[in-house]
Scaffold this motif. Structure first.
Motif, PDB file in Angstrom:
ATOM      1  N   TYR A  22       0.848  -1.209   0.000  1.00  0.00           N
ATOM      2  CA  TYR A  22       0.000   0.000   0.000  1.00  0.00           C
ATOM      3  C   TYR A  22       0.875   1.248   0.000  1.00  0.00           C
ATOM      4  N   GLN A  23       1.913   1.237   0.837  1.00  0.00           N
ATOM      5  CA  GLN A  23       2.824   2.387   0.876  1.00  0.00           C
ATOM      6  C   GLN A  23       3.556   2.554  -0.456  1.00  0.00           C
TER       7      GLN A  23
ATOM      8  N   ASP B 297       2.419   1.593  -3.369  1.00  0.00           N
ATOM      9  CA  ASP B 297       1.431   2.073  -4.342  1.00  0.00           C
ATOM     10  C   ASP B 297       1.187   3.569  -4.170  1.00  0.00           C
ATOM     11  N   THR B 298       1.131   4.013  -2.917  1.00  0.00           N
ATOM     12  CA  THR B 298       0.956   5.440  -2.647  1.00  0.00           C
ATOM     13  C   THR B 298       2.135   6.242  -3.193  1.00  0.00           C
ATOM     14  N   LYS B 299       3.313   5.710  -3.000  1.00  0.00           N
ATOM     15  CA  LYS B 299       4.515   6.364  -3.520  1.00  0.00           C
ATOM     16  C   LYS B 299       4.466   6.446  -5.037  1.00  0.00           C
TER      17      LYS B 299
ATOM     18  N   ASP C 178       1.882   6.407  -6.926  1.00  0.00           N
ATOM     19  CA  ASP C 178       0.823   7.344  -7.304  1.00  0.00           C
ATOM     20  C   ASP C 178       1.332   8.779  -7.268  1.00  0.00           C
ATOM     21  N   VAL C 179       2.079   9.127  -6.234  1.00  0.00           N
ATOM     22  CA  VAL C 179       2.633  10.486  -6.115  1.00  0.00           C
ATOM     23  C   VAL C 179       3.658  10.738  -7.210  1.00  0.00           C
TER      24      VAL C 179
END
Length: 640
Positions: free
Chosen positions: A614-615, A617-619, A621-622
């Protein structure tokens, strides 16, 4: 004549079973020949025919197989041991406890031989060697002891005098004969523990009806009348509810000549047990306290851990430790206890061996009671007795009917158990089914006592409903009003993304305080591991729930129509010392869901991996957004 069963091969070694009737003779010759005969019951038997006659004591030393071994103590001297110990362990008794000892021994390549009078005893198919003979016959036990380096028991009803004699001749008995002598006489057991300051129900010996009546006058009724010896699994106990019932209670136990004593009735609310391991170096380790539930005086269900306050757990453990330290010898001991209604913990009795109250340790603990017993008597370091699963429940499979009907009912139950997640089935392979006979057991492990109890209840239900259909909840999302739901739904979406089972409930601290109390008090037992509580305004819900449960509580301050949620935030973070509540930003139920996942991930490697993803994927995405902004410019970015 020496009666030899056909050999079987176990772990590359040959295992020979043989029957040694009391006073039997065998013939010995350097050449061994075998012939097959059929007994009256049409079972094939293998006999050894020799030319020189010898006594039963000599025949015990004879081990014959199809390779034509010379009569010798081959088990000791000639066959190499490749396990953790070269020592051969002899066990008096070959019932289900002996069977499970042999199973534990096979995992460590420790050789265990058993002495039991039944040819088809539960341990016979698994033991390294099975000697068919009586474990309470002195001559047979003495000859059996010559075949092993260590002698132990799986039943305490053996001849203690023989063990004392063997110890005098250098035989290594564990636990010591003095311990067996004390334990096998329940009255002597009480006297011994009383002298060592162990708390007990009051007791006294009775020799006649007049003495029994005096005991009734002293202790009151109901009065527990007990046999001194050969009392186990409910046998040897009788309750006299009035003075008029004393005669029938005494008669039911075989009369005063049997040896009787009485105990003051212990008004217990729960029966507890502690398995205690004692090493040869006098090191002592205690397993977690369990609750035992009996059916017709026979152990029926064991719950681990026992649902009792920590202080009671410590008291029970301390009593068990003290009791075992007063005895001599190494091994595993089972200490059975009463928890009375006024909060006392009293010792009931002790068994100097593995016990029914410890069967769950096979699946639930890092070291089973059976492995631990072998470690202890051999002299290996004791293993970790702590539980490796949050909860376990053991259910004894007792005979419901005689004969084949009983087998059919048991196998029907086993068939349902096979579909239960976390269930392990142990069948003792006893050839005869009788009512209330212990035929096997089922252990279910899970994330909470509520979970395993629900699975057991489903297993035992007449409908036999699918035990797998129930989802085990891990997170509770609660709020004071449905007006909080638009905020709290974000926590639910996070839990959905991580496949974490949860429930959503409206629980108001002010309008339904009784519902809040029941919810918070029962959450742990039902398997909930984290509670997310949303509240606006005074925001009492998170703190009140945190004061009622040991579970972690995450408070979500919900923005109300006034003060912009700041009052809710301050209410949550200003809880008094001793009542911690975690919190997140106003209306940020997303972070509450993520924090709950991280808390669960401490004991769930799969969730930790998914959180790392999840982390990542968040990275990503940014970084994707940053690259697009750099490539297209801010105007195009805002106006695609």
């Amino acid at each position: 004549m020496l009666h030899l069963h056909q050999s079987i091969v176990l772990s590359g070694h040959r295992v020979t079973h043989f029957v040694l009737p009391r006073g039997a003779t065998a013939v010995i010759d350097t050449a061994v020949r075998f012939s097959m005969e059929r007994s009256g019951c049409c079972k094939e038997k293998l006999f050894a025919s020799h030319s020189t006659r010898t006594s039963s004591s000599q025949s015990l030393a004879c081990l014959a197989s199809s390779e034509g071994l010379e009569p010798s103590t081959r088990l000791k001297d000639d066959l190499p041991a490749h396990g953790l110990s070269e020592k051969i362990v002899g066990v008096l008794g070959g019932g289900q406890l002996g069977r499970m000892l042999c199973q534990a021994a096979s995992e460590m390549a420790i050789k265990v031989i058993v002495l039991d009078p039944l040819e088809s005893c539960p341990a016979s198919a698994i033991a390294y060697n099975h000697v068919v003979g009586s474990f309470d016959d002195s001559a047979t036990v003495e000859e059996f002891a010559k075949r092993c380096e260590i002698l132990t028991v799986e039943i305490e009803h053996v001849d203690a005098a023989t063990l004392e004699k063997l110890e005098q001749h250098g035989v290594d008995c564990q636990p010591k004969a003095s311990t067996i002598r004390i334990i096998q006489d329940k009255y002597l057991q009480k006297v011994h523990f009383s002298r060592h300051g162990v708390p007990l129900p009051e007791f006294m010996q009775i020799d006649d009806l007049e003495g029994a009546e005096r005991a009734g006058d002293l202790f009151g009724y109901p009065l527990m009348v007990k046999s001194k010896r050969l009392a186990y699994d409910g046998r040897g106990n009788a309750v006299a509810k009035t003075a008029e019932e004393l005669s029938s209670a005494v008669a039911a136990l075989g009369g005063f000549e049997r040896g009787l004593y009485v105990e003051k009735w212990a008004p217990f609310m729960k029966e507890l047990a502690v398995i205690v391991a004692r090493g040869r170096d006098n090191s002592v380790l205690c397993y977690p306290v369990v609750e035992t539930i009996h059916k017709e005086n026979i152990c029926h269900i064991v719950k681990a851990h026992a649902s009792i306050p920590w202080k009671i757990r410590k008291q029970a453990t301390d009593i068990a430790y003290k009791a075992v330290c007063s005895l001599e010898g190494a091994g595993v001991f089972a200490v059975e206890l009463f928890l009375t209604r006024d909060g006392q913990v009293l010792l009931n009795e002790v068994a100097p061996r593995p016990h029914n109250s410890g069967h769950h340790t096979i699946e639930a603990c890092y070291t089973s009671q059976f492995e631990q017993h072998l470690r202890a008597v051999i002299g290996l370091p004791l293993g970790d007795p702590s539980m490796k699963t949050p909860a376990a429940i053991m259910y004894n499979i007792l005979g419901e009917e005689e004969g084949e009907q009983g087998f059919r009912l048991a196998h029907r139950l086993i068939g349902r158990a096979l579909s239960i997640k976390g269930a392990a089935i142990h069948w003792y392979d006893k050839p005869e089914m009788r009512k209330q006979r212990k035929m096997g057991h089922i252990t279910i492990v899970g994330s909470s006592m509520g979970t395993v109890e629900a699975q057991l209840n489903a297993l035992l239900s007449e409908e036999g409903r699918d035990c797998q259909s129930a989802v085990q909840l891990r997170v509770g999302i609660i709020m004071g009003s449905d007006s909080d739901l638009p905020v709290m739904k974000d926590a639910a979406r996070i839990l959905d993304a991580f496949d974490v089972p949860y429930e959503v409930r409206i629980v108001s601290a002010h309008r339904t305080p009784d519902v809040m109390f029941r919810y918070a008090s029962s959450a742990q037992e039902r398997g909930i591991q984290v509670i997310i509580a949303g509240a606006g305004g005074a925001a009492h819900l998170p703190g009140m729930v945190a004061s009622l449960t040991p579970l972690p509580v995450i408070g979500v301050p919900v923005r109300a129509s006034v003060l912009d949620g700041l009052d809710s935030l301050l209410s949550i973070v200003q809880m008094p010392r001793g009542v911690p509540v975690a919190t997140v930003a106003v209306n940020n139920a997303t972070n509450a869901g993520l924090l709950a996942v991280r808390m669960l991930g401490v004991g769930d490697p799969d969730l930790l991996v998914r959180m790392s993803q999840y982390q990542e994927d968040t990275k990503e995405d940014v970084l994707t957004k940053a690259e697009k902004l750099q490539r297209e410019g801010w105007e195009s970015y805002l106006n695609p």
